[in-house]
Design a protein around this motif. Structure first.
Motif, PDB file in Angstrom:
ATOM      1  N   LYS A   1       0.694  -1.077  -0.018  1.00 60.46           N
ATOM      2  CA  LYS A   1       0.004   0.117  -0.009  1.00 60.46           C
ATOM      3  C   LYS A   1       0.797   1.209   0.032  1.00 60.46           C
ATOM      4  CE  LYS A   1      -3.689  -2.287   0.423  1.00 60.46           C
ATOM      5  NZ  LYS A   1      -5.144  -2.363  -0.610  1.00 60.46           N
TER       6      LYS A   1
ATOM      7  N   GLN B   1      -3.129   4.895  -3.659  1.00 57.20           N
ATOM      8  CA  GLN B   1      -4.456   5.596  -3.211  1.00 57.20           C
ATOM      9  C   GLN B   1      -4.554   6.806  -2.512  1.00 57.20           C
ATOM     10  OE1 GLN B   1      -7.100   2.960  -0.411  1.00 57.20           O
ATOM     11  NE2 GLN B   1      -8.926   3.611  -1.195  1.00 57.20           N
TER      12      GLN B   1
ATOM     13  N   SER C   1      -8.431   2.520  -5.520  1.00 62.22           N
ATOM     14  CA  SER C   1      -6.841   2.125  -5.751  1.00 62.22           C
ATOM     15  C   SER C   1      -6.450   2.073  -7.194  1.00 62.22           C
ATOM     16  CB  SER C   1      -6.334   1.073  -5.117  1.00 62.22           C
ATOM     17  OG  SER C   1      -6.757   1.116  -3.587  1.00 62.22           O
TER      18      SER C   1
END
Length: 276
Positions: free
Chosen positions: A119, A143, A177
């Protein structure tokens, strides 16, 4: 050698690797981490043997963004906590710690590479995009869900410079995302590799760059950055920083802050606004 708690610092021949080392919180960026990254860049700048810097993250994820717990009182208060109680203080804190520190990396005289896995969220995206090149693992995703939490993105709005405007609007307004493959297609990422090859791929790229004489690499980097500035990048970022702080003090944002206080944690507030 300077001792660090939240990062590791290694130099091997012409390549310096600065690794964020808070894997237990997905390398969320607190004051200590940002201070140590800045100090590490000081060391890399002063070391004439270093020609390229790789910015990496230890653990499953590259960075979950800013760690605000100490700033909002969820844990022991941060050194900036009292200053942030006024709009002027909040502006100063974010200008010094987020805006200026990021631009320092963007303008760092030696070439830089972000090696991104897992992430990469909000301020993580902002930080990665300050580097000259980005190498991402196949499992990396990008994101910026801050709009759902009433924020106007983060302090530096990199998205319109990293992807076409319509895709930037989609990315920010939907909070969805983008995969590493999508980011590469958009031109945000230079190279996508298997997770196991991320470190070696970033190093291979750094070794190629290190073959360029340092003065030459630095002049060309400045020229490209100057081209972006002449296209309005720096002015756009200055504008957005002010807009970002205006948004901080709207009824929308202040209401969300009160909701956070009543719930007791940022995580609970965020949970209401993210995808299921």
């Amino acid at each position: 050698m300077t001792e660090f708690s939240s990062i590791t610092y290694e130099v091997d021949e012409a390549v310096c690797v600065i690794t964020m080392d808070r894997p237990e919180v997905a390398n969320a960026q607190n004051t200590e981490l940002l201070d140590e990254i800045d100090a590490a860049f000081d060391l890399a700048d002063a070391d004439d043997d270093v020609r390229v810097v790789i910015l990496a993250g230890n653990g499953k994820h590259w960075s979950a963004g800013h760690d605000l717990k100490a700033l909002v009182g969820d844990v022991e208060p941060d050194e900036w906590r009292l200053m942030r109680e006024t709009p002027e203080g909040k502006w100063h804190h974010e200008k010094v710690m987020y805006f200026d520190r990021c631009l320092r990396i963007r303008d760092f005289r030696k070439p830089t590479i972000a090696a991104v896995q897992g992430k990469c969220i909000a301020a993580g995206v902002m930080l990665a995009c300050m580097c000259d090149l980005i190498v991402a693992s196949e499992d990396a995703s990008f994101q910026n869900p801050v709009l759902r939490m009433t924020g106007a993105g983060v302090e530096i709005l990199v998205e319109p410079w990293e992807m076409p405007a319509r895709k930037a609007k989609e990315f920010l307004l939907t909070a969805e995302s983008f995969s590493a493959e999508q980011a590469e297609t958009l031109g945000m990422v230079n190279l996508v590799v298997p997770r196991a090859d991320l470190a070696s791929a970033a190093r291979e790229l750094a070794d190629k760059i290190a073959l360029v004489p340092p003065a030459t690499a630095q002049v060309v980097k400045r020229s490209i950055n100057k081209t972006l500035d002449l296209q309005g990048q720096r002015d756009a970022w200055d504008y957005h920083f002010q807009a970002h702080h205006w948004m901080h003090n709207t009824a929308t944002a202040l209401g969300a802050l009160e909701a956070r206080k009543s719930k007791g944690s940022m995580a609970e507030v965020f949970a209401e606004h993210r995808d299921p």
